[in-house]
Design a protein around this motif. Structure first.
Motif, PDB file in Angstrom:
ATOM      1  N   LYS A   1       2.405 -12.877   8.375  1.00  0.00           N
ATOM      2  CA  LYS A   1       3.483 -12.400   9.244  1.00  0.00           C
ATOM      3  C   LYS A   1       3.566 -10.880   9.259  1.00  0.00           C
ATOM      4  O   LYS A   1       3.829 -10.276  10.307  1.00  0.00           O
ATOM      5  CB  LYS A   1       4.825 -12.982   8.807  1.00  0.00           C
ATOM      6  CG  LYS A   1       5.976 -12.539   9.702  1.00  0.00           C
ATOM      7  CD  LYS A   1       7.269 -13.249   9.392  1.00  0.00           C
ATOM      8  CE  LYS A   1       8.371 -12.787  10.357  1.00  0.00           C
ATOM      9  NZ  LYS A   1       9.657 -13.476  10.108  1.00  0.00           N
ATOM     10  N   TYR A   2       3.350 -10.273   8.109  1.00  0.00           N
ATOM     11  CA  TYR A   2       3.490  -8.821   7.988  1.00  0.00           C
ATOM     12  C   TYR A   2       2.139  -8.181   7.666  1.00  0.00           C
ATOM     13  O   TYR A   2       1.333  -7.943   8.551  1.00  0.00           O
ATOM     14  CB  TYR A   2       4.532  -8.471   6.918  1.00  0.00           C
ATOM     15  CG  TYR A   2       5.926  -8.943   7.240  1.00  0.00           C
ATOM     16  CD1 TYR A   2       6.649  -8.382   8.290  1.00  0.00           C
ATOM     17  CD2 TYR A   2       6.539  -9.949   6.490  1.00  0.00           C
ATOM     18  CE1 TYR A   2       7.934  -8.793   8.585  1.00  0.00           C
ATOM     19  CE2 TYR A   2       7.824 -10.376   6.788  1.00  0.00           C
ATOM     20  CZ  TYR A   2       8.519  -9.797   7.827  1.00  0.00           C
ATOM     21  OH  TYR A   2       9.789 -10.212   8.123  1.00  0.00           O
ATOM     22  N   SER A   3       1.892  -7.927   6.387  1.00  0.00           N
ATOM     23  CA  SER A   3       0.648  -7.303   5.936  1.00  0.00           C
ATOM     24  C   SER A   3       0.669  -7.264   4.420  1.00  0.00           C
ATOM     25  O   SER A   3       1.706  -7.500   3.781  1.00  0.00           O
ATOM     26  CB  SER A   3       0.525  -5.878   6.486  1.00  0.00           C
ATOM     27  OG  SER A   3       1.574  -5.064   5.970  1.00  0.00           O
ATOM     28  N   ILE A   4      -0.477  -6.927   3.824  1.00  0.00           N
ATOM     29  CA  ILE A   4      -0.528  -6.719   2.374  1.00  0.00           C
ATOM     30  C   ILE A   4       0.321  -5.512   2.014  1.00  0.00           C
ATOM     31  O   ILE A   4       0.990  -5.493   0.977  1.00  0.00           O
ATOM     32  CB  ILE A   4      -1.991  -6.542   1.918  1.00  0.00           C
ATOM     33  CG1 ILE A   4      -2.783  -7.830   2.172  1.00  0.00           C
ATOM     34  CG2 ILE A   4      -2.062  -6.162   0.441  1.00  0.00           C
ATOM     35  CD1 ILE A   4      -4.275  -7.695   1.923  1.00  0.00           C
ATOM     36  N   ALA A   5       0.309  -4.488   2.873  1.00  0.00           N
ATOM     37  CA  ALA A   5       1.133  -3.307   2.626  1.00  0.00           C
ATOM     38  C   ALA A   5       2.612  -3.674   2.588  1.00  0.00           C
ATOM     39  O   ALA A   5       3.348  -3.258   1.678  1.00  0.00           O
ATOM     40  CB  ALA A   5       0.874  -2.266   3.713  1.00  0.00           C
ATOM     41  N   LYS A   6       3.078  -4.467   3.557  1.00  0.00           N
ATOM     42  CA  LYS A   6       4.484  -4.873   3.598  1.00  0.00           C
ATOM     43  C   LYS A   6       4.841  -5.731   2.395  1.00  0.00           C
ATOM     44  O   LYS A   6       5.975  -5.666   1.884  1.00  0.00           O
ATOM     45  CB  LYS A   6       4.762  -5.634   4.891  1.00  0.00           C
ATOM     46  CG  LYS A   6       6.198  -6.095   5.065  1.00  0.00           C
ATOM     47  CD  LYS A   6       7.152  -4.925   5.214  1.00  0.00           C
ATOM     48  CE  LYS A   6       8.560  -5.422   5.573  1.00  0.00           C
ATOM     49  NZ  LYS A   6       9.524  -4.301   5.686  1.00  0.00           N
ATOM     50  N   ALA A   7       3.885  -6.535   1.908  1.00  0.00           N
ATOM     51  CA  ALA A   7       4.148  -7.376   0.738  1.00  0.00           C
ATOM     52  C   ALA A   7       4.539  -6.528  -0.468  1.00  0.00           C
ATOM     53  O   ALA A   7       5.375  -6.950  -1.283  1.00  0.00           O
ATOM     54  CB  ALA A   7       2.915  -8.223   0.422  1.00  0.00           C
ATOM     55  N   LYS A   8       3.946  -5.348  -0.601  1.00  0.00           N
ATOM     56  CA  LYS A   8       4.312  -4.457  -1.704  1.00  0.00           C
ATOM     57  C   LYS A   8       5.771  -4.024  -1.591  1.00  0.00           C
ATOM     58  O   LYS A   8       6.514  -4.007  -2.581  1.00  0.00           O
ATOM     59  CB  LYS A   8       3.386  -3.243  -1.742  1.00  0.00           C
ATOM     60  CG  LYS A   8       1.921  -3.547  -2.065  1.00  0.00           C
ATOM     61  CD  LYS A   8       1.099  -2.274  -2.053  1.00  0.00           C
ATOM     62  CE  LYS A   8      -0.355  -2.537  -2.448  1.00  0.00           C
ATOM     63  NZ  LYS A   8      -1.071  -3.388  -1.473  1.00  0.00           N
ATOM     64  N   ASP A   9       6.181  -3.676  -0.384  1.00  0.00           N
ATOM     65  CA  ASP A   9       7.565  -3.241  -0.189  1.00  0.00           C
ATOM     66  C   ASP A   9       8.542  -4.390  -0.436  1.00  0.00           C
ATOM     67  O   ASP A   9       9.613  -4.182  -1.017  1.00  0.00           O
ATOM     68  CB  ASP A   9       7.749  -2.700   1.224  1.00  0.00           C
ATOM     69  CG  ASP A   9       7.028  -1.375   1.446  1.00  0.00           C
ATOM     70  OD1 ASP A   9       6.805  -0.648   0.452  1.00  0.00           O
ATOM     71  OD2 ASP A   9       6.699  -1.069   2.608  1.00  0.00           O
TER      72      ASP A   9
END
Length: 219
Positions: free
Chosen positions: A121-129
């Motif tokens: 749905k988002y990204s690996i980057a967004k998962a960190k946030d």
């Protein structure tokens, strides 16, 4: 700076890998299979002349680096430089917890179950946030915090005045870091649903301007 080829090797299998536990800045020993992973990578890279080597300051990375270089007779003057800049993502208070449980906790407030659903749905980057948001202590690294640290690792290599054009550099890396690098620099060419194998090789071309992916998860 010189233009160099980085050989990023994921460390050998650890006990936390077997137990499906998040292992960022925390650490666990290499298993017998993990030692075989490292030695196998060493055999595959035995004919590559490395001008320098880097790894995180975790024992799983340091031991993997040592075994790879021990198998390489062309790089017998090279000792790996350990730095926290090359560590895996910091998972804050989720360190050492079951991976599936944690990603369910991270995704649930957003109606998502697990890392795969978050990434899709988002990204690996967004998962960190989202993990930083879900961490009760908010100590988990945000995407910006993570890349500020990782980029300092690349700058450490860039600033190595002993490197020349076309030199090869060994870097012992980590699973989520390799996925993050592919998301950022892979231009959508690589299947991020497949985690990089322990002992696999990912090749990057590094210069003072950019990072170019030459190969991912090579076994």
């Amino acid at each position: 700076m010189a233009r160099v080829t980085l050989y990023l090797v994921r460390h050998g299998q650890t006990y936390f890998n077997i137990y499906n536990k998040l292992q960022g800045w925390s650490n666990s020993p290499l298993t017998a299979m993990g030692i075989a992973d490292a030695k196998g990578a060493g055999q595959r890279l035995a004919e590559i002349r490395f001008a320098a080597a880097y790894c995180s300051d975790t024992t799983r990375a340091q031991q993997t680096a040592a075994m790879i270089l021990a198998a390489n007779t062309l790089s017998n003057q090279v000792s790996p430089l350990s730095s926290p800049f090359f560590r895996e993502q910091f998972y804050g208070s989720f360190e050492g917890e079951n991976m599936n449980y944690v990603w369910d906790q991270v995704g649930r407030p957003h109606g998502l179950n697990g890392f795969k659903a978050i990434e899709e749905k988002y990204s690996i980057a967004k998962a960190k946030d989202l993990m930083k948001e879900a961490d009760p202590f908010h100590d988990a690294e945000s995407n910006d915090e993570y890349w500020a640290r990782i980029d300092r690792g690349f700058d450490l290599i860039r600033n190595n005045a002993d490197l020349d054009d076309d030199d090869n550099v060994l870097v012992i890396s980590h699973g989520n870091t390799l996925l993050s690098l592919m998301e950022r620099y892979g231009q959508g060419k690589f299947d991020l649903s497949e985690r990089p194998a322990n002992g696999s090789v990912t090749r990057l071309l590094l210069d003072d301007q950019q990072i170019t992916v030459l190969g991912y998860n090579e076994k």
